[in-house]
Design a protein around this motif. Structure first.
Motif, PDB file in Angstrom:
ATOM      1  N   GLN A 239      57.051  26.156  64.376  1.00  0.00           N
ATOM      2  CA  GLN A 239      57.309  27.326  63.524  1.00  0.00           C
ATOM      3  C   GLN A 239      56.895  28.612  64.221  1.00  0.00           C
ATOM      4  OE1 GLN A 239      55.071  25.820  60.126  1.00  0.00           O
ATOM      5  NE2 GLN A 239      56.961  25.504  58.962  1.00  0.00           N
ATOM      6  N   GLU A 242      59.511  29.446  66.816  1.00  0.00           N
ATOM      7  CA  GLU A 242      60.685  30.004  66.157  1.00  0.00           C
ATOM      8  C   GLU A 242      60.445  31.460  65.771  1.00  0.00           C
ATOM      9  OE1 GLU A 242      63.818  28.627  62.781  1.00  0.00           O
ATOM     10  OE2 GLU A 242      61.707  28.422  62.237  1.00  0.00           O
ATOM     11  N   VAL A 315      61.884  24.086  60.449  1.00  0.00           N
ATOM     12  CA  VAL A 315      62.434  25.205  61.214  1.00  0.00           C
ATOM     13  C   VAL A 315      63.949  25.290  61.012  1.00  0.00           C
ATOM     14  CG1 VAL A 315      60.627  25.033  62.972  1.00  0.00           C
ATOM     15  CG2 VAL A 315      62.801  23.843  63.330  1.00  0.00           C
TER      16      VAL A 315
END
Length: 405
Positions: A239, A242, A315
């Motif tokens: 995460q 991302e 994600v």
């Protein structure tokens, strides 16, 4: 909503691939003195001609001390002409080509490199029978910039993508692992600190190349050892990557080349074949304790799916499913689970033209039997031992120095 067609064109960052099948990174053992050989070109053009959307050259070290074998490719001026020949040859068959870049860290070969291996903290490597020394802040700064420079050079060499190695307890992965990383500075302790180095590498690459090349990260979900990096920590790291905006796609992997090399592969453990290619005293060690150190794990198709789907749920990034991708039905399963691409290794080693044949007949089975006897061959030219070896291959450069994948 209908699942995407795995054999249809697809976008990956700035790329359009002719299909969603990627030849996964498997160390070829076919470079020589850090240069491309014709054998290495032939290895990858076979997959390009065989129908994959993209093939991955593995692995291209960002620093001399980061090689797991002394012959692995380095991003030097001398290597560039050969790398350009390789990318041109792959492109001529309609496929894209990615360069796996990274630093071996504690998995690297100090004897072969003539330099100490680096680790978050001092660590003994049983395969090389040597200690890796603690990486300094200056080392981390230098290696981070070396990743960015490798990505720049990959563009100059004609690569379409870079796959950054954040797995298997190579250097960035070893920083993630609480079993290996015992630092007390800003790169150790909390998960956020242990993830700092990987995030800095990925950010430096994105800042260096923008959207001129696709950027993939290959990251561990699970080191496969007690006290190591595990899925509960992999989810927030994915995460964070991302949120950093440094990735075009994420490929999840597992296992440790340093501590549990068979955990990724599943299937049989070829102890005799490993012992046969090892120098003494490692050969004797494999014979005596190999069954205990090289553990067997049962093979099933799509064996990383269960854990990977937990990352998939966390994600929105495009994801590549690795592990036990063998047939069209398994590929379709990956698409139905929300993965955008699949990565294949052993099945393509057995049959480089498997994708072409699947395009003609979706029911085509894979002939790979997961014996894993291909694994020890990466020291002398990676291949399926069930396929007659070409007499033109010459990459038998010497004795093995470590695991690479």
């Amino acid at each position: 909503m209908n699942s995407p067609d795995v054999l249809a064109p697809a976008k990956l960052g700035p790329l359009t691939l002719r299909n969603r099948v990627i030849k996964a990174a498997t160390y070829e053992g076919l470079s020589h003195k850090a240069r491309v050989t014709q054998d290495l070109i032939d290895f990858h053009t076979a997959y390009a001609a065989g129908g994959v959307g993209m093939t991955t050259v593995a692995y291209c070290a960002v620093a001399r001390e980061g090689r797991t074998d002394r012959h692995q490719i380095l991003w030097t001026d001398e290597a560039m002409p050969g790398l350009r020949r390789l990318t041109e040859a792959v492109h001529a068959h309609g496929a894209a080509v990615s360069a796996q870049i990274g630093h071996g860290g504690p998995v690297a070969s100090p004897k072969g490199n003539g330099l100490p291996a680096l680790s978050p903290t001092k660590h003994f490597h049983a395969t090389s029978l040597s200690w890796a020394q603690e990486a300094s802040i200056a080392d981390l700064t230098r290696i981070t910039e070396a990743h960015a420079e490798a990505a720049r050079r990959a563009i100059d060499a004609g690569f379409d993508a870079v796959e950054v190695h954040l797995g298997h307890n190579y250097l960035a992965s070893s920083f993630l692992s609480p079993k290996i990383n015992h630092r007390t500075d800003g790169y150790g302790g909390s998960l956020e600190n242990r993830a700092r180095f990987a995030r800095e590498i990925m950010r430096a690459i994105r800042d260096a190349v923008g959207d001129r090349i696709a950027i993939i990260a290959k990251m561990n979900m699970d080191d496969g050892v007690p006290g190591g990096f595990w899925l509960d920590e992999a989810i927030p790291v994915a995460q964070w990557l991302e949120a950093d905006g440094s990735l075009d796609a994420l490929e999840m992997t597992a296992g440790s080349s340093l501590l549990n090399p068979m955990y990724l592969f599943k299937g049989d453990v070829p102890l005799k074949e490993f012992a046969d290619v090892m120098p003494q005293p490692i050969k004797l060690g494999v014979k005596l304790v190999g069954k205990r150190k090289l553990k067997a794990y049962p093979y099933t198709d799509a064996y990383l799916l269960e854990d990977s789907r937990q990352i998939r749920a966390a994600v929105k990034l495009p994801m590549i499913l690795l592990g036990g991708i063998t047939t069209k039905s398994v590929m379709d399963l990956a698409m139905s689970e929300g993965f955008e691409f699949v990565a294949m290794a052993r099945a393509l080693l057995r049959e480089p033209d498997l994708i072409n044949r699947i395009q003609k007949d979706a029911a085509t089975p894979s002939l790979c039997n997961h014996c894993n006897k291909c694994m020890p061959t990466n020291f002398t030219g990676t291949r399926c031992v069930l396929v007659q070896r070409s007499t033109t291959r010459t990459a038998t450069w010497g004795k093995p120095e470590g695991y690479a994948s």
